[in-house]
Motif scaffolding. Structure first.
Motif, PDB file in Angstrom:
ATOM      1  N   ILE A 254     -28.380 112.384  30.624  1.00 43.16           N
ATOM      2  CA  ILE A 254     -29.452 111.763  31.400  1.00 43.16           C
ATOM      3  C   ILE A 254     -30.502 112.789  31.811  1.00 43.16           C
ATOM      4  CG2 ILE A 254     -27.989 109.871  32.223  1.00 43.16           C
ATOM      5  CD1 ILE A 254     -27.838 111.246  34.938  1.00 43.16           C
ATOM      6  N   ASP A 255     -31.708 112.292  31.986  1.00 40.10           N
ATOM      7  CA  ASP A 255     -32.833 113.121  32.410  1.00 40.10           C
ATOM      8  C   ASP A 255     -32.805 113.172  33.938  1.00 40.10           C
ATOM      9  OD1 ASP A 255     -35.286 114.183  33.153  1.00 40.10           O
ATOM     10  OD2 ASP A 255     -36.433 113.002  31.705  1.00 40.10           O
ATOM     11  N   LEU A 256     -32.200 114.222  34.462  1.00 37.97           N
ATOM     12  CA  LEU A 256     -32.032 114.324  35.913  1.00 37.97           C
ATOM     13  C   LEU A 256     -33.360 114.440  36.648  1.00 37.97           C
ATOM     14  CD1 LEU A 256     -28.878 116.598  36.131  1.00 37.97           C
ATOM     15  CD2 LEU A 256     -29.042 114.161  36.668  1.00 37.97           C
ATOM     16  N   ILE A 257     -34.348 115.023  36.016  1.00 45.05           N
ATOM     17  CA  ILE A 257     -35.666 115.122  36.658  1.00 45.05           C
ATOM     18  C   ILE A 257     -36.245 113.722  36.857  1.00 45.05           C
ATOM     19  CG2 ILE A 257     -38.044 115.942  36.378  1.00 45.05           C
ATOM     20  CD1 ILE A 257     -36.793 118.396  34.893  1.00 45.05           C
ATOM     21  N   LEU A 258     -36.173 112.899  35.815  1.00 44.11           N
ATOM     22  CA  LEU A 258     -36.674 111.521  35.913  1.00 44.11           C
ATOM     23  C   LEU A 258     -35.869 110.720  36.922  1.00 44.11           C
ATOM     24  CD1 LEU A 258     -38.567 109.273  34.770  1.00 44.11           C
ATOM     25  CD2 LEU A 258     -36.718 108.757  33.157  1.00 44.11           C
ATOM     26  N   ILE A 259     -34.550 110.787  36.814  1.00 48.47           N
ATOM     27  CA  ILE A 259     -33.685 109.992  37.698  1.00 48.47           C
ATOM     28  C   ILE A 259     -33.839 110.428  39.159  1.00 48.47           C
ATOM     29  CG2 ILE A 259     -31.301 109.319  38.204  1.00 48.47           C
ATOM     30  CD1 ILE A 259     -32.474 108.223  35.524  1.00 48.47           C
TER      31      ILE A 259
ATOM     32  N   MET B  83     -35.108  99.405  22.076  1.00 48.96           N
ATOM     33  CA  MET B  83     -34.044 100.109  22.781  1.00 48.96           C
ATOM     34  C   MET B  83     -34.465 101.537  23.104  1.00 48.96           C
ATOM     35  SD  MET B  83     -30.032 100.402  21.834  1.00 48.96           S
ATOM     36  CE  MET B  83     -28.895 101.229  22.947  1.00 48.96           C
ATOM     37  N   LYS B  84     -35.257 102.139  22.224  1.00 53.15           N
ATOM     38  CA  LYS B  84     -35.754 103.498  22.460  1.00 53.15           C
ATOM     39  C   LYS B  84     -36.573 103.537  23.749  1.00 53.15           C
ATOM     40  CE  LYS B  84     -39.263 104.992  20.144  1.00 53.15           C
ATOM     41  NZ  LYS B  84     -40.176 105.418  19.073  1.00 53.15           N
ATOM     42  N   GLY B  85     -37.442 102.568  23.948  1.00 54.15           N
ATOM     43  CA  GLY B  85     -38.249 102.505  25.159  1.00 54.15           C
ATOM     44  C   GLY B  85     -37.407 102.276  26.397  1.00 54.15           C
ATOM     45  N   ALA B  86     -36.430 101.400  26.281  1.00 54.91           N
ATOM     46  CA  ALA B  86     -35.550 101.117  27.421  1.00 54.91           C
ATOM     47  C   ALA B  86     -34.737 102.357  27.796  1.00 54.91           C
ATOM     48  CB  ALA B  86     -34.624  99.949  27.093  1.00 54.91           C
ATOM     49  N   ALA B  87     -34.232 103.056  26.776  1.00 51.93           N
ATOM     50  CA  ALA B  87     -33.441 104.264  27.033  1.00 51.93           C
ATOM     51  C   ALA B  87     -34.298 105.340  27.695  1.00 51.93           C
ATOM     52  CB  ALA B  87     -32.830 104.789  25.738  1.00 51.93           C
ATOM     53  N   ALA B  88     -35.532 105.479  27.241  1.00 53.25           N
ATOM     54  CA  ALA B  88     -36.434 106.475  27.836  1.00 53.25           C
ATOM     55  C   ALA B  88     -36.713 106.127  29.295  1.00 53.25           C
ATOM     56  CB  ALA B  88     -37.737 106.555  27.041  1.00 53.25           C
ATOM     57  N   SER B  89     -36.962 104.861  29.568  1.00 54.25           N
ATOM     58  CA  SER B  89     -37.244 104.431  30.949  1.00 54.25           C
ATOM     59  C   SER B  89     -36.055 104.644  31.872  1.00 54.25           C
ATOM     60  CB  SER B  89     -37.628 102.949  30.975  1.00 54.25           C
ATOM     61  OG  SER B  89     -38.840 102.751  30.298  1.00 54.25           O
ATOM     62  N   ALA B  90     -34.852 104.505  31.313  1.00 50.92           N
ATOM     63  CA  ALA B  90     -33.637 104.690  32.107  1.00 50.92           C
ATOM     64  C   ALA B  90     -33.216 106.160  32.179  1.00 50.92           C
ATOM     65  CB  ALA B  90     -32.507 103.846  31.535  1.00 50.92           C
ATOM     66  N   GLY B  91     -33.921 107.016  31.452  1.00 52.84           N
ATOM     67  CA  GLY B  91     -33.612 108.442  31.482  1.00 52.84           C
ATOM     68  C   GLY B  91     -32.407 108.831  30.645  1.00 52.84           C
TER      69      GLY B  91
ATOM     70  N   VAL C  86     -29.509 109.017  23.994  1.00 57.27           N
ATOM     71  CA  VAL C  86     -29.720 107.727  23.341  1.00 57.27           C
ATOM     72  C   VAL C  86     -31.145 107.664  22.806  1.00 57.27           C
ATOM     73  CG1 VAL C  86     -29.789 105.215  23.682  1.00 57.27           C
ATOM     74  CG2 VAL C  86     -27.981 106.579  24.757  1.00 57.27           C
ATOM     75  N   HIS C  87     -32.093 108.059  23.627  1.00 57.36           N
ATOM     76  CA  HIS C  87     -33.498 108.062  23.227  1.00 57.36           C
ATOM     77  C   HIS C  87     -33.703 108.946  22.001  1.00 57.36           C
ATOM     78  CE1 HIS C  87     -37.790 109.412  23.690  1.00 57.36           C
ATOM     79  NE2 HIS C  87     -37.916 108.106  23.664  1.00 57.36           N
ATOM     80  N   GLN C  88     -33.142 110.146  22.010  1.00 56.42           N
ATOM     81  CA  GLN C  88     -33.283 111.063  20.880  1.00 56.42           C
ATOM     82  C   GLN C  88     -32.674 110.485  19.612  1.00 56.42           C
ATOM     83  OE1 GLN C  88     -31.405 114.580  22.448  1.00 56.42           O
ATOM     84  NE2 GLN C  88     -33.166 115.134  23.712  1.00 56.42           N
ATOM     85  N   LYS C  89     -31.512 109.867  19.721  1.00 56.59           N
ATOM     86  CA  LYS C  89     -30.861 109.257  18.542  1.00 56.59           C
ATOM     87  C   LYS C  89     -31.746 108.159  17.979  1.00 56.59           C
ATOM     88  CE  LYS C  89     -27.421 108.289  15.706  1.00 56.59           C
ATOM     89  NZ  LYS C  89     -27.116 109.173  14.573  1.00 56.59           N
ATOM     90  N   LEU C  90     -32.327 107.349  18.843  1.00 54.03           N
ATOM     91  CA  LEU C  90     -33.186 106.252  18.389  1.00 54.03           C
ATOM     92  C   LEU C  90     -34.455 106.774  17.729  1.00 54.03           C
ATOM     93  CD1 LEU C  90     -32.377 103.900  21.311  1.00 54.03           C
ATOM     94  CD2 LEU C  90     -32.151 103.277  18.897  1.00 54.03           C
ATOM     95  N   ILE C  91     -34.986 107.876  18.213  1.00 56.01           N
ATOM     96  CA  ILE C  91     -36.140 108.496  17.554  1.00 56.01           C
ATOM     97  C   ILE C  91     -35.765 108.852  16.113  1.00 56.01           C
ATOM     98  CG2 ILE C  91     -37.561 110.592  17.450  1.00 56.01           C
ATOM     99  CD1 ILE C  91     -37.602 110.524  20.540  1.00 56.01           C
ATOM    100  N   LEU C  92     -34.563 109.391  15.940  1.00 55.71           N
ATOM    101  CA  LEU C  92     -34.121 109.814  14.614  1.00 55.71           C
ATOM    102  C   LEU C  92     -33.871 108.653  13.652  1.00 55.71           C
ATOM    103  CD1 LEU C  92     -31.611 112.668  15.546  1.00 55.71           C
ATOM    104  CD2 LEU C  92     -33.872 112.919  14.491  1.00 55.71           C
ATOM    105  N   ILE C  93     -33.362 107.547  14.170  1.00 55.77           N
ATOM    106  CA  ILE C  93     -32.943 106.464  13.265  1.00 55.77           C
ATOM    107  C   ILE C  93     -33.909 105.290  13.176  1.00 55.77           C
ATOM    108  CG2 ILE C  93     -30.522 107.065  13.593  1.00 55.77           C
ATOM    109  CD1 ILE C  93     -30.237 104.484  15.287  1.00 55.77           C
ATOM    110  N   GLU C  94     -34.853 105.193  14.092  1.00 57.43           N
ATOM    111  CA  GLU C  94     -35.735 104.021  14.145  1.00 57.43           C
ATOM    112  C   GLU C  94     -36.390 103.706  12.802  1.00 57.43           C
ATOM    113  OE1 GLU C  94     -39.795 102.520  16.433  1.00 57.43           O
ATOM    114  OE2 GLU C  94     -38.964 104.482  16.913  1.00 57.43           O
TER     115      GLU C  94
END
Length: 115
Positions: free
Chosen positions: A7-12, A61-69, A73-81
């Motif tokens: 998780i992105d602790l700075i965002l959270i 899902m990539k957008g949702a994962a980014a918003s949730a920090g 998950v976000h990085q994996k979705l960038i790779l596979i989208e």
């Protein structure tokens, strides 16, 4: 610590400064519900060999994962989208994504219990 990898602790922590813990809990609950729907839709795209649906659902899902920090998950979705690989490879990506998603949700829940 697993939490900092997932998780992105700075965002959270930024959310924590601006929002009540109850709102953050609702945000996490909503992400859990939505991610289950996205994973089901991504699986359907694999089964039906629907490249457009694969990209659309991964993108959502990539957008949702980014918003949730949820960084991993976000990085994996960038790779596979935009992956145009065959269904067998996409099924492997989906399995890895599902595992990462569960780990990230657990990390977020662990962070939440420490607040």
């Amino acid at each position: 610590m697993a939490t900092t990898r997932h998780i992105d602790l700075i965002l959270i922590n930024g959310y924590l400064e601006a929002l009540d813990l109850a709102v953050i809990a609702q945000m996490l609950d909503l992400y859990i519900q939505q991610s289950a729907l996205y994973l089901t839709a991504i699986n359907h795209a694999v089964v039906t060999v629907d490249q457009k649906a694969w990209q659309e659902q991964c993108h959502k899902m990539k957008g949702a994962a980014a918003s949730a920090g949820l960084t991993k998950v976000h990085q994996k979705l960038i790779l596979i989208e935009k992956s145009a690989e065959d269904s067998e490879i996409k099924a492997q990506h989906l399995q890895a994504l599902s595992l990462l998603n569960q780990q990230a949700i657990s990390a977020f829940q662990q962070w939440f219990t420490e607040q």
